[in-house]
Design a protein around this motif. Structure first.
Motif, PDB file in Angstrom:
ATOM      1  N   SER A 243     -31.290  46.869 -32.165  1.00 18.93           N
ATOM      2  CA  SER A 243     -29.969  47.422 -32.472  1.00 18.93           C
ATOM      3  C   SER A 243     -29.073  46.432 -33.223  1.00 18.93           C
ATOM      4  CB  SER A 243     -29.272  47.846 -31.165  1.00 18.93           C
ATOM      5  OG  SER A 243     -30.054  48.758 -30.439  1.00 18.93           O
ATOM      6  N   LYS A 244     -29.641  45.281 -33.580  1.00 17.35           N
ATOM      7  CA  LYS A 244     -28.906  44.234 -34.319  1.00 17.35           C
ATOM      8  C   LYS A 244     -27.763  43.628 -33.498  1.00 17.35           C
ATOM      9  CE  LYS A 244     -31.554  45.261 -37.788  1.00 17.35           C
ATOM     10  NZ  LYS A 244     -32.751  44.446 -38.032  1.00 17.35           N
ATOM     11  N   ASN A 245     -27.838  43.753 -32.181  1.00 18.02           N
ATOM     12  CA  ASN A 245     -26.858  43.099 -31.320  1.00 18.02           C
ATOM     13  C   ASN A 245     -27.423  41.717 -30.989  1.00 18.02           C
ATOM     14  OD1 ASN A 245     -25.125  42.209 -29.288  1.00 18.02           O
ATOM     15  ND2 ASN A 245     -24.901  44.236 -28.387  1.00 18.02           N
ATOM     16  N   TYR A 246     -27.257  40.781 -31.923  1.00 20.62           N
ATOM     17  CA  TYR A 246     -27.957  39.514 -31.840  1.00 20.62           C
ATOM     18  C   TYR A 246     -27.506  38.643 -30.670  1.00 20.62           C
ATOM     19  CZ  TYR A 246     -29.850  40.730 -36.388  1.00 20.62           C
ATOM     20  OH  TYR A 246     -30.509  41.360 -37.407  1.00 20.62           O
ATOM     21  N   GLU A 247     -26.239  38.725 -30.306  1.00 22.46           N
ATOM     22  CA  GLU A 247     -25.746  37.900 -29.209  1.00 22.46           C
ATOM     23  C   GLU A 247     -26.447  38.267 -27.899  1.00 22.46           C
ATOM     24  OE1 GLU A 247     -21.530  36.820 -26.906  1.00 22.46           O
ATOM     25  OE2 GLU A 247     -21.491  37.977 -28.768  1.00 22.46           O
ATOM     26  N   LYS A 248     -26.491  39.565 -27.589  1.00 20.10           N
ATOM     27  CA  LYS A 248     -27.140  40.004 -26.360  1.00 20.10           C
ATOM     28  C   LYS A 248     -28.659  39.864 -26.454  1.00 20.10           C
ATOM     29  CE  LYS A 248     -23.686  43.111 -24.371  1.00 20.10           C
ATOM     30  NZ  LYS A 248     -23.446  44.448 -23.802  1.00 20.10           N
ATOM     31  N   ALA A 249     -29.191  40.034 -27.665  1.00 19.39           N
ATOM     32  CA  ALA A 249     -30.635  39.872 -27.845  1.00 19.39           C
ATOM     33  C   ALA A 249     -31.049  38.450 -27.491  1.00 19.39           C
ATOM     34  CB  ALA A 249     -31.021  40.194 -29.298  1.00 19.39           C
ATOM     35  N   TYR A 250     -30.319  37.473 -28.038  1.00 17.38           N
ATOM     36  CA  TYR A 250     -30.655  36.076 -27.765  1.00 17.38           C
ATOM     37  C   TYR A 250     -30.476  35.745 -26.281  1.00 17.38           C
ATOM     38  CZ  TYR A 250     -30.472  30.996 -27.764  1.00 17.38           C
ATOM     39  OH  TYR A 250     -30.706  29.675 -27.481  1.00 17.38           O
ATOM     40  N   GLU A 251     -29.404  36.248 -25.695  1.00 18.88           N
ATOM     41  CA  GLU A 251     -29.130  35.975 -24.286  1.00 18.88           C
ATOM     42  C   GLU A 251     -30.282  36.429 -23.392  1.00 18.88           C
ATOM     43  OE1 GLU A 251     -26.089  37.576 -20.784  1.00 18.88           O
ATOM     44  OE2 GLU A 251     -25.547  37.853 -22.892  1.00 18.88           O
ATOM     45  N   ASN A 252     -30.750  37.666 -23.607  1.00 16.08           N
ATOM     46  CA  ASN A 252     -31.806  38.213 -22.752  1.00 16.08           C
ATOM     47  C   ASN A 252     -33.178  37.638 -23.071  1.00 16.08           C
ATOM     48  OD1 ASN A 252     -30.751  40.573 -20.916  1.00 16.08           O
ATOM     49  ND2 ASN A 252     -29.623  40.734 -22.832  1.00 16.08           N
ATOM     50  N   LEU A 253     -33.478  37.467 -24.356  1.00 17.95           N
ATOM     51  CA  LEU A 253     -34.775  36.909 -24.727  1.00 17.95           C
ATOM     52  C   LEU A 253     -34.914  35.469 -24.246  1.00 17.95           C
ATOM     53  CD1 LEU A 253     -35.122  38.344 -28.350  1.00 17.95           C
ATOM     54  CD2 LEU A 253     -36.422  39.030 -26.331  1.00 17.95           C
ATOM     55  N   SER A 254     -33.832  34.707 -24.302  1.00 19.03           N
ATOM     56  CA  SER A 254     -33.872  33.322 -23.830  1.00 19.03           C
ATOM     57  C   SER A 254     -34.117  33.270 -22.323  1.00 19.03           C
ATOM     58  CB  SER A 254     -32.555  32.607 -24.164  1.00 19.03           C
ATOM     59  OG  SER A 254     -32.372  32.519 -25.556  1.00 19.03           O
ATOM     60  N   LYS A 255     -33.454  34.175 -21.580  1.00 14.94           N
ATOM     61  CA  LYS A 255     -33.680  34.230 -20.129  1.00 14.94           C
ATOM     62  C   LYS A 255     -35.131  34.602 -19.820  1.00 14.94           C
ATOM     63  CE  LYS A 255     -28.960  35.451 -18.691  1.00 14.94           C
ATOM     64  NZ  LYS A 255     -28.109  36.527 -18.117  1.00 14.94           N
ATOM     65  N   GLY A 256     -35.656  35.574 -20.565  1.00 18.68           N
ATOM     66  CA  GLY A 256     -37.044  35.996 -20.355  1.00 18.68           C
ATOM     67  C   GLY A 256     -38.022  34.872 -20.639  1.00 18.68           C
ATOM     68  N   LYS A 257     -37.782  34.149 -21.738  1.00 20.87           N
ATOM     69  CA  LYS A 257     -38.670  33.042 -22.094  1.00 20.87           C
ATOM     70  C   LYS A 257     -38.610  31.944 -21.042  1.00 20.87           C
ATOM     71  CE  LYS A 257     -39.524  29.397 -25.461  1.00 20.87           C
ATOM     72  NZ  LYS A 257     -39.026  28.651 -26.633  1.00 20.87           N
ATOM     73  N   ALA A 258     -37.401  31.610 -20.597  1.00 19.91           N
ATOM     74  CA  ALA A 258     -37.228  30.539 -19.607  1.00 19.91           C
ATOM     75  C   ALA A 258     -37.976  30.859 -18.313  1.00 19.91           C
ATOM     76  CB  ALA A 258     -35.744  30.329 -19.323  1.00 19.91           C
ATOM     77  N   LEU A 259     -37.885  32.120 -17.858  1.00 20.54           N
ATOM     78  CA  LEU A 259     -38.586  32.509 -16.632  1.00 20.54           C
ATOM     79  C   LEU A 259     -40.098  32.501 -16.837  1.00 20.54           C
ATOM     80  CD1 LEU A 259     -36.282  35.411 -15.363  1.00 20.54           C
ATOM     81  CD2 LEU A 259     -36.472  33.103 -14.426  1.00 20.54           C
ATOM     82  N   GLY A 260     -40.535  32.992 -18.027  1.00 16.74           N
ATOM     83  CA  GLY A 260     -41.961  32.984 -18.326  1.00 16.74           C
ATOM     84  C   GLY A 260     -42.513  31.568 -18.401  1.00 16.74           C
ATOM     85  N   THR A 261     -41.749  30.660 -18.982  1.00 19.20           N
ATOM     86  CA  THR A 261     -42.158  29.256 -19.070  1.00 19.20           C
ATOM     87  C   THR A 261     -42.245  28.637 -17.675  1.00 19.20           C
ATOM     88  OG1 THR A 261     -41.096  29.072 -21.246  1.00 19.20           O
ATOM     89  CG2 THR A 261     -41.602  27.018 -20.077  1.00 19.20           C
ATOM     90  N   LYS A 262     -41.300  29.008 -16.819  1.00 20.86           N
ATOM     91  CA  LYS A 262     -41.299  28.498 -15.445  1.00 20.86           C
ATOM     92  C   LYS A 262     -42.572  28.901 -14.708  1.00 20.86           C
ATOM     93  CE  LYS A 262     -38.518  28.484 -11.201  1.00 20.86           C
ATOM     94  NZ  LYS A 262     -37.269  28.971 -10.552  1.00 20.86           N
ATOM     95  N   LEU A 263     -43.009  30.150 -14.947  1.00 20.30           N
ATOM     96  CA  LEU A 263     -44.233  30.629 -14.308  1.00 20.30           C
ATOM     97  C   LEU A 263     -45.478  29.980 -14.915  1.00 20.30           C
ATOM     98  CD1 LEU A 263     -43.498  34.444 -13.970  1.00 20.30           C
ATOM     99  CD2 LEU A 263     -43.805  32.830 -12.101  1.00 20.30           C
ATOM    100  N   GLY A 264     -45.405  29.611 -16.186  1.00 20.16           N
ATOM    101  CA  GLY A 264     -46.541  29.000 -16.862  1.00 20.16           C
ATOM    102  C   GLY A 264     -47.542  29.993 -17.408  1.00 20.16           C
ATOM    103  N   ASN A 265     -47.177  31.293 -17.437  1.00 18.80           N
ATOM    104  CA  ASN A 265     -48.083  32.323 -17.960  1.00 18.80           C
ATOM    105  C   ASN A 265     -47.807  32.529 -19.446  1.00 18.80           C
ATOM    106  OD1 ASN A 265     -49.540  34.602 -18.635  1.00 18.80           O
ATOM    107  ND2 ASN A 265     -49.155  35.634 -16.693  1.00 18.80           N
ATOM    108  N   HIS A 266     -48.547  31.836 -20.287  1.00 19.46           N
ATOM    109  CA  HIS A 266     -48.310  31.909 -21.728  1.00 19.46           C
ATOM    110  C   HIS A 266     -48.763  33.246 -22.312  1.00 19.46           C
ATOM    111  CE1 HIS A 266     -47.039  27.725 -22.214  1.00 19.46           C
ATOM    112  NE2 HIS A 266     -47.992  27.406 -21.346  1.00 19.46           N
TER     113      HIS A 266
END
Length: 560
Positions: free
Chosen positions: A247-270
């Motif tokens: 939807s081109k809402n880049y601020e919210k896109a970055y906020e949520n994608l960054s949270k998702g990546k951080a949690l995925g990195t924490k789990l170590g499941n690449h």
């Protein structure tokens, strides 16, 4: 024996979600259970280490159920961690052990579910489906509702990965309704509840039904945030980020994608985190930060290269790599990645016919041409020109065949119009109906509803944008359940199909008879028909007639 089975099943679906192996079991093993359960979806390596300890201890004490459970959670935690090969080995050992020692159907059902999920995650859908069905047979034999709910969720996942989305949606919605109806509040059922919502949202997102996807995402995220399930929480943030990015809402896109990546990195499941990283790279590409986008994408490539599993890199990763290099002026590298994109696409099981291979080749040729301008080599220009000529020839032949085919469809449509069919040229029948049994509705109410529908058809209420089941039921003075059942039974179609048939039939007739209406833009025509967008109108018009509305209008104008 029956009492022991009941005790086992009660504990496996309690707040800790596990099996009570024996009343004489030591505090040491129970302590391991708690650690394993608490860490499986939050810190999988801790769960794996303790499951191995449980396996050794259970073998020493000859606790057979506990041995199978240790294998089960070694596979479950391994799936969260992304170590699929060892996980499959553990779950196979667990299945063999459970069968050999005639353990409970509930244990066998869960072992089969875990194996099927691991196979599906690793792209082996054809192998996963029969395993899942075998697990469902064990679940039925166990006569335990919680076990069946868990297995049905897994089956929905398999259908989703097999791109059988209609069946997946049906299973997942029924599962969520079953959990709500029976108030299954144990830990495992609750996990299935919110994981079903994220799966539904991802299906709706693939179908471009963003509103429906957001409804399930917001509801599911609200539930999962009350738990410690990092694995699923990461999935919710990733899906939300994808919607906002689209939807081109880049601020919210970055906020949520960054949270998702951080949690995925924490789990170590690449493996599961790769798609989230790709969307983050797509975000950087769209805002013009090509270097940062390449950093994210190269991380995906490096991971699969290290695992010697480059075949698992998805085509769109190579496509985005090529686009970034193209923007940075590195056309040679860009062209290399586009070639890899085409090759991977052709070999990918997830590729669909909707994507045109010709357009992919054209991108390659465009890049080739830019590289030629940089290098100034004549033979590349000649080759490029030849390829463009072939592509143009292909498009001309395709256009001619398509035009002839559409002209035949147009003539058939005119014949249907001329036949003066009462229902109109379009009368769709749905193979799957929500509910067509009207035995619980009196004949007077059925007659009232049918009479009300006829009156609303005459009034052309179906052309209103607020025309929906609720508002229509209100006008007829009934409820949506009765309205839906009567439409299903009388017209053999669902409510949405009924409304779309009326709208499309109206558009076909009016466009034929009203030259002024034909002069409207497609957007204006769509709004006149009650659609909110031109895309929705065009989609349903083509679905029912096989033609784009613009082609139909053009052919009608040529007859004038």
């Amino acid at each position: 024996m029956r009492i022991l089975q009941t005790t086992l099943l009660t504990f496996i679906f309690c707040a800790k979600g596990f099996l009570l192996i024996s009343q004489n079991e030591s505090k040491n093993s129970k302590g391991l259970y708690g650690i394993i359960i608490d860490n499986t979806r939050t810190n999988p390596q801790v769960a794996i280490d303790n499951a191995k300890k449980l396996l050794v201890y259970s073998k020493e004490q000859k606790l057979y159920d506990s041995i199978a459970i240790a294998y089960l959670y070694l596979a479950k935690a391994g799936r969260v961690q992304g170590t699929y090969k060892p996980s499959l080995e553990y779950v196979d050992l667990g299945i063999d052990f459970a069968i050999k020692n005639k353990l409970s159907e509930s244990i066998l059902a869960e072992l089969h579910l875990t194996k099927a999920n691991n196979l599906a995650d690793f792209g082996r859908i054809d192998e996963a489906l029969p395993v899942m069905f075998e697990g469902l047979e064990y679940a039925k034999k166990s006569e335990n509702l919680q076990t069946q709910v868990i297995l049905n969720h897994g089956l929905g996942y398999i259908y989703k990965e097999s791109q059988k989305t209609t069946k997946a949606i049906e299973i997942l919605k029924n599962n969520i309704a079953t959990i709500e109806k029976n108030q299954l509040l144990d830990r495992k059922s609750f996990e299935v509840y919110y994981k079903g919502m994220i799966m539904l949202s991802s299906i709706y997102l693939e179908e471009q039904e963003k509103d429906s996807a957001l409804v399930y995402l917001e509801k599911g995220l609200k539930h999962v945030l009350t738990t410690d399930d990092i694995f699923t929480t990461a999935g919710f943030y990733s899906s939300l980020g994808t919607i906002y990015l689209d939807s081109k809402n880049y601020e919210k896109a970055y906020e949520n994608l960054s949270k998702g990546k951080a949690l995925g990195t924490k789990l170590g499941n690449h493996y599961t985190n790769s798609e989230n990283i790709y969307n983050l790279a797509k975000y950087y590409y769209e805002i013009g930060n090509y270097e940062k986008s390449l950093t994210e994408l190269n991380g995906i490539i490096d991971f699969y290269k290290e695992k010697n599993e480059l075949d698992f890199v998805k085509p769109h990763v190579y496509n985005l790599l090529a686009k970034n290099h193209k923007e940075l002026g590195d056309f040679e590298v860009a062209n290399k990645y586009f070639e890899q994109y085409v090759l991977t696409y052709k070999n990918s099981q997830s590729s669909t016919k909707e994507v045109s291979a010709i357009m992919q080749e054209k991108e390659l040729f465009d890049l080739e041409n830019e590289k030629n301008k940089q290098q100034g080599i004549l033979q590349y220009l000649i080759l490029f020109s030849l390829m463009i000529a072939l592509v143009l020839l292909f498009f001309l032949l395709r256009f001619y065949k398509l035009k002839k085919k559409n002209e035949l469809k147009f003539q058939e449509l005119l014949k249907k119009l001329a036949s003066q069919n009462k229902e109109g040229p379009i009368d769709t029948k749905d193979l799957t109906l929500e509910e067509k049994n009207t035995s619980d509705i009196s004949s007077e109410i059925v007659a009232q509803i049918l009479d009300g529908l006829q009156k609303l058809e005459v009034q052309e209420y179906y052309l209103k944008q607020d025309c929906n089941a609720y508002n229509m039921a209100k006008k007829i003075k009934t409820n949506t359940s009765y309205l839906s059942k009567v439409i299903n039974a009388e017209y053999q179609k669902n409510f949405n199909t009924y409304i779309n048939d009326l709208r499309i039939n109206y558009s076909i007739v009016r466009l034929k008879n009203d030259t002024k209406f034909r002069s409207f833009s497609i957007q204006s025509i769509a709004e006149e028909l009650g659609y909110k967008s031109a895309d929705s109108f065009s989609k349903y018009f083509k679905l029912h007639t096989g033609l784009n509305p613009s082609f139909y209008i053009k052919q009608l104008n040529s007859l004038a």
